[in-house]
Each structure stands twice: as C-alpha cells, then as structure tokens.
Scaffold this motif. Structure first.
Motif, PDB file in Angstrom:
ATOM      1  N   ILE A 164      28.414  38.912  28.195  1.00  0.00           N
ATOM      2  CA  ILE A 164      28.738  38.110  29.381  1.00  0.00           C
ATOM      3  C   ILE A 164      30.250  38.037  29.576  1.00  0.00           C
ATOM      4  O   ILE A 164      30.754  38.198  30.697  1.00  0.00           O
ATOM      5  CB  ILE A 164      28.118  36.702  29.264  1.00  0.00           C
ATOM      6  CG1 ILE A 164      26.598  36.785  29.400  1.00  0.00           C
ATOM      7  CG2 ILE A 164      28.716  35.754  30.299  1.00  0.00           C
ATOM      8  CD1 ILE A 164      25.874  35.511  28.984  1.00  0.00           C
ATOM      9  N   VAL A 165      30.984  37.805  28.502  1.00  0.00           N
ATOM     10  CA  VAL A 165      32.444  37.687  28.591  1.00  0.00           C
ATOM     11  C   VAL A 165      33.051  39.009  29.069  1.00  0.00           C
ATOM     12  O   VAL A 165      33.906  39.025  29.963  1.00  0.00           O
ATOM     13  CB  VAL A 165      33.048  37.241  27.245  1.00  0.00           C
ATOM     14  CG1 VAL A 165      34.577  37.379  27.253  1.00  0.00           C
ATOM     15  CG2 VAL A 165      32.634  35.815  26.933  1.00  0.00           C
ATOM     16  N   GLN A 204      37.784  29.658  36.226  1.00  0.00           N
ATOM     17  CA  GLN A 204      37.410  29.937  34.836  1.00  0.00           C
ATOM     18  C   GLN A 204      38.106  28.963  33.888  1.00  0.00           C
ATOM     19  O   GLN A 204      37.504  28.470  32.939  1.00  0.00           O
ATOM     20  CB  GLN A 204      37.740  31.385  34.464  1.00  0.00           C
ATOM     21  CG  GLN A 204      36.827  32.407  35.085  1.00  0.00           C
ATOM     22  CD  GLN A 204      35.391  32.240  34.650  1.00  0.00           C
ATOM     23  OE1 GLN A 204      35.096  32.053  33.462  1.00  0.00           O
ATOM     24  NE2 GLN A 204      34.484  32.295  35.598  1.00  0.00           N
ATOM     25  N   GLU A 226      39.645  32.728  41.119  1.00  0.00           N
ATOM     26  CA  GLU A 226      38.630  32.862  40.068  1.00  0.00           C
ATOM     27  C   GLU A 226      39.199  32.502  38.699  1.00  0.00           C
ATOM     28  O   GLU A 226      38.524  31.866  37.884  1.00  0.00           O
ATOM     29  CB  GLU A 226      38.059  34.282  40.049  1.00  0.00           C
ATOM     30  CG  GLU A 226      36.990  34.508  39.004  1.00  0.00           C
ATOM     31  CD  GLU A 226      35.765  33.610  39.145  1.00  0.00           C
ATOM     32  OE1 GLU A 226      35.077  33.410  38.121  1.00  0.00           O
ATOM     33  OE2 GLU A 226      35.470  33.109  40.254  1.00  0.00           O
ATOM     34  N   ARG A 245      31.554  41.384  30.757  1.00  0.00           N
ATOM     35  CA  ARG A 245      31.158  41.601  32.165  1.00  0.00           C
ATOM     36  C   ARG A 245      32.067  40.804  33.100  1.00  0.00           C
ATOM     37  O   ARG A 245      32.457  41.289  34.155  1.00  0.00           O
ATOM     38  CB  ARG A 245      29.705  41.214  32.392  1.00  0.00           C
ATOM     39  CG  ARG A 245      28.745  42.283  31.986  1.00  0.00           C
ATOM     40  CD  ARG A 245      27.348  42.028  32.550  1.00  0.00           C
ATOM     41  NE  ARG A 245      26.463  43.033  31.998  1.00  0.00           N
ATOM     42  CZ  ARG A 245      25.356  42.788  31.331  1.00  0.00           C
ATOM     43  NH1 ARG A 245      24.947  41.548  31.146  1.00  0.00           N
ATOM     44  NH2 ARG A 245      24.630  43.773  30.855  1.00  0.00           N
ATOM     45  N   LYS A 246      32.372  39.573  32.719  1.00  0.00           N
ATOM     46  CA  LYS A 246      33.275  38.754  33.523  1.00  0.00           C
ATOM     47  C   LYS A 246      34.655  39.404  33.578  1.00  0.00           C
ATOM     48  O   LYS A 246      35.293  39.432  34.632  1.00  0.00           O
ATOM     49  CB  LYS A 246      33.363  37.325  32.969  1.00  0.00           C
ATOM     50  CG  LYS A 246      34.340  36.429  33.704  1.00  0.00           C
ATOM     51  CD  LYS A 246      34.148  36.391  35.217  1.00  0.00           C
ATOM     52  CE  LYS A 246      33.020  35.519  35.635  1.00  0.00           C
ATOM     53  NZ  LYS A 246      32.935  35.404  37.130  1.00  0.00           N
ATOM     54  N   HIS A 248      36.208  26.272  31.473  1.00  0.00           N
ATOM     55  CA  HIS A 248      36.357  26.330  30.024  1.00  0.00           C
ATOM     56  C   HIS A 248      37.000  25.061  29.462  1.00  0.00           C
ATOM     57  O   HIS A 248      36.812  24.750  28.300  1.00  0.00           O
ATOM     58  CB  HIS A 248      37.119  27.593  29.620  1.00  0.00           C
ATOM     59  CG  HIS A 248      36.258  28.817  29.717  1.00  0.00           C
ATOM     60  ND1 HIS A 248      36.037  29.467  30.911  1.00  0.00           N
ATOM     61  CD2 HIS A 248      35.537  29.472  28.791  1.00  0.00           C
ATOM     62  CE1 HIS A 248      35.225  30.477  30.702  1.00  0.00           C
ATOM     63  NE2 HIS A 248      34.901  30.505  29.420  1.00  0.00           N
ATOM     64  N   GLU A 257      34.505  42.017  36.127  1.00  0.00           N
ATOM     65  CA  GLU A 257      34.574  41.431  37.477  1.00  0.00           C
ATOM     66  C   GLU A 257      36.016  41.094  37.838  1.00  0.00           C
ATOM     67  O   GLU A 257      36.454  41.332  38.974  1.00  0.00           O
ATOM     68  CB  GLU A 257      33.723  40.163  37.557  1.00  0.00           C
ATOM     69  CG  GLU A 257      32.241  40.389  37.540  1.00  0.00           C
ATOM     70  CD  GLU A 257      31.470  39.072  37.514  1.00  0.00           C
ATOM     71  OE1 GLU A 257      31.971  38.062  38.064  1.00  0.00           O
ATOM     72  OE2 GLU A 257      30.375  39.056  36.927  1.00  0.00           O
ATOM     73  N   LEU A 258      36.741  40.528  36.903  1.00  0.00           N
ATOM     74  CA  LEU A 258      38.139  40.184  37.156  1.00  0.00           C
ATOM     75  C   LEU A 258      38.961  41.445  37.431  1.00  0.00           C
ATOM     76  O   LEU A 258      39.814  41.457  38.323  1.00  0.00           O
ATOM     77  CB  LEU A 258      38.725  39.398  35.987  1.00  0.00           C
ATOM     78  CG  LEU A 258      38.106  38.025  35.738  1.00  0.00           C
ATOM     79  CD1 LEU A 258      38.627  37.432  34.426  1.00  0.00           C
ATOM     80  CD2 LEU A 258      38.347  37.076  36.897  1.00  0.00           C
TER      81      LEU A 258
END
Length: 169
Positions: free
Chosen positions: A80-81, A105, A101, A83-84, A109, A87-88
């Motif tokens: 997941i991290v 984030q 974004e 993949r994020k 967090h 995206e960034l």
C-alpha cells in the motif's frame, strides 16, 4: 535561429527539473514490477532498524519481530505504501495536486502518531532499497530531490495538523 537545447529548469513550486522526474519514473518502472516484495523488504528493514517504533504498526506485536518477513499484513502494508508512492510520482507534473496530497498524507499520519523523524528514516530506507533494486540505473540526485520534496510536504502536513490540534486545545 532558435535555441534547440532543451532546458532543465526547476519547477518554481517543487524545485524538480524535468530530468529529475524522468529519471525517477524510469527507475520506478523497475521497482513497480515487484511492489509486494519490495514493500515487505522496506518495512522489515525499517522496523528492524527502529524496533522502538513497532507500536506505530498496530497490526504487529512484539512477538512478530522474529518473523517480520513472514508477516502477511506487513507485506500488504508495504505494498500500500509503495503504491501510494507511485501515485505521488504520477502527480509530479501537477504541483498543486501533489502538494495538496502531501499535506493530506501528513495530516492523516499525524492522527496515527507519526512524527517527522519517522519519515526521515523512511526516506533513508527507501533510498537504500532503490539503490539495491535499480543498481547502476539508480539516480541518487533525482530520488533525493523527489523524496525530499515528498517527505517535506508530508512533514508540513504533520506540522499543520499539530498546530490545528493545539489551536483547539
């Protein structure tokens, strides 16, 4: 007679040049092929170096330390991290979207108890992993610029969320 030399001028909002963005995206093609494996490797290294931060991972128990590399939830989390992160990286051409974004984030967090030093350590571990994955193709200057931008944006989001929390106390 025009000048045909391409300019590698930094973006005024991000400080990134087109060469930084292109180099990182080329390296990312190697990384994204095996996100689950690399995500797990990243967080095994992160937690092993910083066992005091194990409580930041509510799905892990101290008894999991000996078998982190066999922990499916850590592998899923690492995926997941990364993949994020992908995206960034896709937002690098759109600074306002990227910055928004990153701030989101950071705020997200903050509520999970993370602090700037967690992200600084993660940046170091990402660089170590990506050097290993990309080998001689790894562009340290480009990744340093991009990851510094990302971590700085997230840290700013953490700070803004902390200030907002303090304002309402």
């Amino acid at each position: 007679m025009g000048n045909c030399v391409a300019r590698d001028i930094p973006d005024p909002q991000t400080g990134l040049t087109p060469n930084h963005i292109n180099a990182v995206r080329q390296n990312w093609k190697l990384i994204e092929k095996r996100l689950p494996e690399y995500g797990l490797e990243l967080f095994v290294a992160f937690i092993t170096k910083h066992p005091e931060w194990l409580p930041l991972f509510p799905f892990l128990k101290p008894s999991d330390m000996a078998r982190l590399s066999q922990t499916p939830r850590l592998k899923a989390f690492g995926t997941i991290v990364l993949r994020k992160l992908g995206e960034l990286l896709s937002m690098l051409d759109s600074p306002p979207k990227l910055i928004g974004e990153l701030l989101r984030q950071g705020a997200n967090h903050r509520s999970r108890g993370l602090a700037p030093e967690n992200f600084q350590a993660l940046q170091h571990d990402l660089n170590e992993l990506f050097v290993k994955v990309c080998g001689p193709e790894f562009d340290i200057e480009a990744w340093d610029a991009v990851l510094t931008l990302i971590m700085t944006g997230i840290e700013e989001g953490l700070r803004q969320a902390k200030d907002k929390d303090a304002k309402y106390m």
